[in-house]
Design a protein around this motif. Structure first.
Motif, PDB file in Angstrom:
ATOM      1  N   UNK A 199       0.814  -1.205   0.000  1.00 59.62           N
ATOM      2  CA  UNK A 199       0.000   0.000   0.000  1.00 59.62           C
ATOM      3  C   UNK A 199       0.857   1.268   0.000  1.00 59.62           C
ATOM      4  N   UNK A 218       0.166   4.273  -0.825  1.00 58.74           N
ATOM      5  CA  UNK A 218      -0.482   5.481  -0.306  1.00 58.74           C
ATOM      6  C   UNK A 218      -0.306   5.571   1.209  1.00 58.74           C
ATOM      7  N   UNK A 219      -0.415   4.411   1.852  1.00 56.05           N
ATOM      8  CA  UNK A 219      -0.269   4.398   3.304  1.00 56.05           C
ATOM      9  C   UNK A 219       1.173   4.718   3.720  1.00 56.05           C
ATOM     10  N   UNK A 220       2.105   4.203   2.936  1.00 54.07           N
ATOM     11  CA  UNK A 220       3.513   4.463   3.244  1.00 54.07           C
ATOM     12  C   UNK A 220       3.774   5.971   3.242  1.00 54.07           C
ATOM     13  N   UNK A 221       3.229   6.659   2.243  1.00 52.25           N
ATOM     14  CA  UNK A 221       3.400   8.118   2.167  1.00 52.25           C
ATOM     15  C   UNK A 221       2.756   8.791   3.374  1.00 52.25           C
ATOM     16  N   UNK A 222       1.593   8.267   3.787  1.00 56.77           N
ATOM     17  CA  UNK A 222       0.881   8.869   4.914  1.00 56.77           C
ATOM     18  C   UNK A 222       1.605   8.628   6.236  1.00 56.77           C
ATOM     19  N   UNK A 223       2.597   7.750   6.234  1.00 54.50           N
ATOM     20  CA  UNK A 223       3.364   7.506   7.462  1.00 54.50           C
ATOM     21  C   UNK A 223       4.639   8.352   7.519  1.00 54.50           C
TER      22      UNK A 223
END
Lengths: 248, 331
Positions: free
Chosen positions: B203, B205-210
Motif C-alpha cells: 500500500x 499510499x499508506x507508506x506516504x501517509x506515514x
C-alpha cells in the motif's frame, strides 16, 4: 488568540466538472475535537484527502500551526504532524501487526531507511509494542495483517495513525464496520487521547461523533452548511432537513 | 524437537549441496556440468535475483534488469586491460569490476527515477522501452561499444593465484557472489528499508501517509536491484569472455523474466531454481527435442509450470509442504 492547529481558507477541490469541495473555511483550535458529518457524497473524505495532501486543493490555502502546507507532499505533512486513518483500512497485509506498527513509528524518525536490522532493544520496536497494547492488539503482534478481522484492522489503523505522535489526528470513519460491542471501546479510546492532540473525525455514527467532539461541522454538496456544538446539532433545522428531508 | 532438527539438517544439506556438487558429480562429467550448467545457472540466477527482489518485495516487475547487467558488463569490457578491441582500457579487474558495479547501480537508479510514477503494465512497458533503447544504442555505436560485434577477450582476473578461466574457480567465485547477494537480500528485507519496501508493495499510499517518500524509496530499491544485476552482468561477461548487444537484446531480457516466473516470484530462491531449469533445458534441448525448437520447449515448460503452479516452482514446494503437513496431521 493562539495559532490554530489547522486553518482552511476557501479550500476547493474540483475533479473535472465535479466540484467535490467548495470554498471551505474553518479553523481548528489546538486540542479541539471536531466531528465532520454529512450525507454520503458531501465531500468529507475529499476534504480529508486535500488536507492530508493526497491531492492538492484546486484553490485555497491550508495552514498547519501557521505553516502553509497547501503544496506540501503527503509524507511532508505527516512529518509536520498530521496523522490519519482511511475510510477503508489501508494496511500492509504481507507484514505482521508488529511490523506494521514498527514501520509507522519509524516514518517520522530520522534514519527511517536504515539498512541495518533493528535489535530487540530498538526503542521504535518498544513503541510499536506499546501501541499494540493501546489499541488492544498486543496478543496479535506476530500475526500477519492478512489474517486480522475487520475490527482488528480498524484498531491497527488507529494505532498506525498514532505512531508518529501526530499533533493533528484525522480519523475517517473509524467506527465503519465495527460491531455494536466494539464501538464503546473506540469511543473510550478517543476520549483518552491527550489534549495535546487535535482530533478531526469523520463519523456517521452519532453515538460516537457527538460525544467525542467539541464542535461539529456539517457538510453537504462539498460545502460547510452548519457549524455548531454537539448538543445543538440535532435540533438544527438545516441538519434535520439534510438527514430527514425537508418535509419534517 | 526432532522435526526441528530434521528441518535444520535439510536446510544445512541444501546449503552445502552447491559447494559439494563438483565433487559429487562423476569425474568425467564434473567439468561440463560445473561450467555449462551450474556456473551458467548461477550467473543467470543472480540477474534474475535482481528482478525477483524488486517483484517479491516491491511489487515492481522490471524488464530492464538484463540491460542493467549489460551496463556493468560493458563498463568492465570498455575499461579493462586486454579487451579486444581496446576502447579505453588501462584498468585492472580490481578497478574495472567496482566501476562496472557502480555503473549498474547508477543505471538502476536512473531506471527507477524514470519509471517512478508507473506501476504494473506501464512499468513493464517503460522498463522494456528503456532496455530496448539502450540495446539499439549499443548495437549501433561503434566508438564505445564496437557495434554489433561487441567487445571480446574479457578473460577475467586471477583470484588469489587461481585463473578465472578454470571452470571450478569461476563456479566457486560465482557461487560465493550469489550466496552473498542472496543472503544480503534476505537480510535487507528485514531491515527498516526492506519493511518499507514491502509496505510500498502492499500500500504505497499508506507508506506516504506515514512520512516516507515513496518515490525516493522506489528509486533506491531500483538502485539495489541494479547492483545485484551488475554483479551478474560482470560474471556473465567474464563467463562469455566478452559481451555483445545480443546479450542485452529482447530475447535475453525475456529469458530473465521467464526464469524468474518459472522459479517463482514469491521468494528470492525462485530466481536460482528458475535459472537452473532454464539452463538445463537450454543445454539439453538438442538431445531432448531439437536445438532449433528450444523456444517451443521452454515455452511449453513455462506454460506447464504456470498452469500447475502460478507462483512457480517455489509455489510447488509450498504446496507440497502443505499437502504433507495435512497428511501428517491426518495421520
Amino acid at each position: 488568540m493562539s495559532t490554530p492547529a489547522l486553518r482552511l481558507s476557501s479550500v476547493s477541490r474540483r475533479f473535472g466538472a465535479l466540484q467535490a469541495v467548495r470554498d471551505v473555511t474553518f479553523d481548528v483550535a489546538p486540542g479541539e475535537r471536531r466531528a465532520v458529518i454529512g450525507p454520503n457524497g458531501a465531500g468529507k473524505t475529499t476534504l480529508f484527502n486535500t488536507i492530508c495532501g493526497d491531492f492538492p486543493p484546486s484553490s485555497g490555502r491550508i495552514e498547519l500551526f501557521g505553516l502553509d502546507i497547501t503544496r506540501a507532499r503527503p509524507h511532508q505533512r505527516t512529518r509536520l504532524g498530521i496523522g490519519r486513518t482511511y475510510q477503508t483500512s489501508l494496511l500492509f497485509n504481507g507484514l505482521t501487526v508488529e511490523q506494521n506498527l514498527f514501520v509507522a513509528v519509524r516514518g517520522v524518525q530520522p534514519h527511517r531507511w536504515s539498512v541495518l536490522r533493528s535489535g530487540r532493544d530498538d526503542p521504535a520496536l518498544a513503541k510499536a509494542r506499546a501501541l499494540a497494547e493501546r489499541v488492544q492488539l498486543a496478543p496479535l503482534l506476530s500475526e500477519r495483517v492478512l489474517n486480522l478481522s475487520h475490527g482488528q484492522r480498524r484498531q491497527l489503523e488507529i494505532g498506525m495513525a498514532l505512531a508518529g505522535d501526530p499533533k493533528v489526528l484525522m480519523l475517517d470513519e473509524p467506527a465503519a464496520g465495527l460491531s455494536a460491542g466494539e464501538r464503546p471501546g473506540l469511543l473510550a479510546m478517543l476520549r483518552t487521547l491527550p489534549r495535546s492532540v487535535t482530533l478531526i473525525l469523520i463519523e456517521h455514527d452519532m453515538d460516537i461523533a457527538l460525544p467525542a467532539s467539541d464542535i461539529v461541522t456539517v457538510m453537504k454538496d462539498g460545502e460547510v452548511v452548519v457549524e455548531a456544538a454537539p448538543d445543538r446539532i440535532e435540533d438544527d433545522p438545516t441538519v434535520q432537513a439534510i438527514y430527514l428531508g425537508t418535509g419534517h | 524437537m526432532a522435526e526441528r532438527a530434521a528441518r535444520w539438517l535439510i536446510v544445512a544439506a541444501l546449503l552445502a549441496l552447491p559447494w559439494l556438487l563438483p565433487m559429487i558429480l562423476p569425474p568425467h562429467q564434473a567439468q561440463f556440468w560445473t561450467a555449462n550448467v551450474f556456473g551458467r545457472a548461477i550467473v543467470f540466477g543472480i540477474i534474475a535475483l535482481s528482478l525477483t527482489f524488486l517483484a517479491t518485495y516491491g511489487g515492481f516487475i522490471s524488464l530492464a534488469q538484463m540491460m542493467i547487467a549489460g551496463t556493468a558488463g560493458y563498463t568492465v569490457a570498455i575499461f579493462v586491460d586486454g579487451a579486444v578491441p581496446a576502447i579505453v582500457g588501462g584498468l585492472s579487474y580490481a578497478a574495472a569490476v567496482p566501476l562496472g558495479l557502480a555503473a549498474a547501480t547508477l543505471m538502476g537508479l536512473l531506471v527507477g527515477a524514470i519509471a517512478v510514477r508507473t506501476r504494473d503494465i506501464y512499468l513493464l512497458m517503460i522498463t522494456l522501452a528503456l532496455a530496448m533503447g539502450v540495446f539499439r544504442f549499443v548495437e549501433t555505436n561503434i566508438a564505445w561499444f564496437n557495434g554489433y560485434e561487441g567487445i571480446r577477450n574479457v578473460v577475467g582476473p586471477r583470484l588469489f593465484g587461481y585463473d578465472f578461466r578454470n571452470a571450478y574457480v569461476f563456479y566457486y567465485a560465482a557461487l560465493a557472489v550469489a550466496g552473498l547477494l542472496y543472503g544480503g537480500v534476505l537480510y535487507l528485507v528485514r531491515t527498516p528499508f526492506g519493511l518499507v519496501l514491502q509496505g510500498i508493495r502492499d500500500n504505497a499510499r499508506r507508506v506516504a501517509a506515514l512520512g516516507y517518500s515513496v518515490a525516493l524509496h522506489r528509486i533506491l530499491a531500483f538502485g539495489v536491484a541494479g547492483f545485484i544485476a551488475g554483479a551478474g552482468g560482470v560474471l556473465a561477461t567474464i563467463y562469455n569472455i566478452g559481451i555483445s548487444p545480443g546479450s542485452i537484446g529482447l530475447g535475453a531480457t525475456v529469458n530473465i523474466l521467464i526464469m524468474s516466473v518459472i522459479g517463482g516470484l514469491g521468494h528470492p530462491i525462485g530466481a536460482f531454481i528458475g535459472a537452473l531449469i532454464f539452463v538445463v533445458f537450454d543445454t539439453f534441448a538438442a538431445d531432448l527435442y531439437d536445438r532449433d525448437r528450444f523456444n517451443t520447449l521452454i515455452g511449453l515448460v513455462f506454460l506447464a509450470i504456470v498452469l500447475v503452479s502460478p507462483d512457480g516452482m517455489v509455489g510447488v514446494g509450498a504446496r507440497l509442504r502443505r499437502l504433507l503437513g495435512v497428511r501428517h496431521a491426518a495421520a
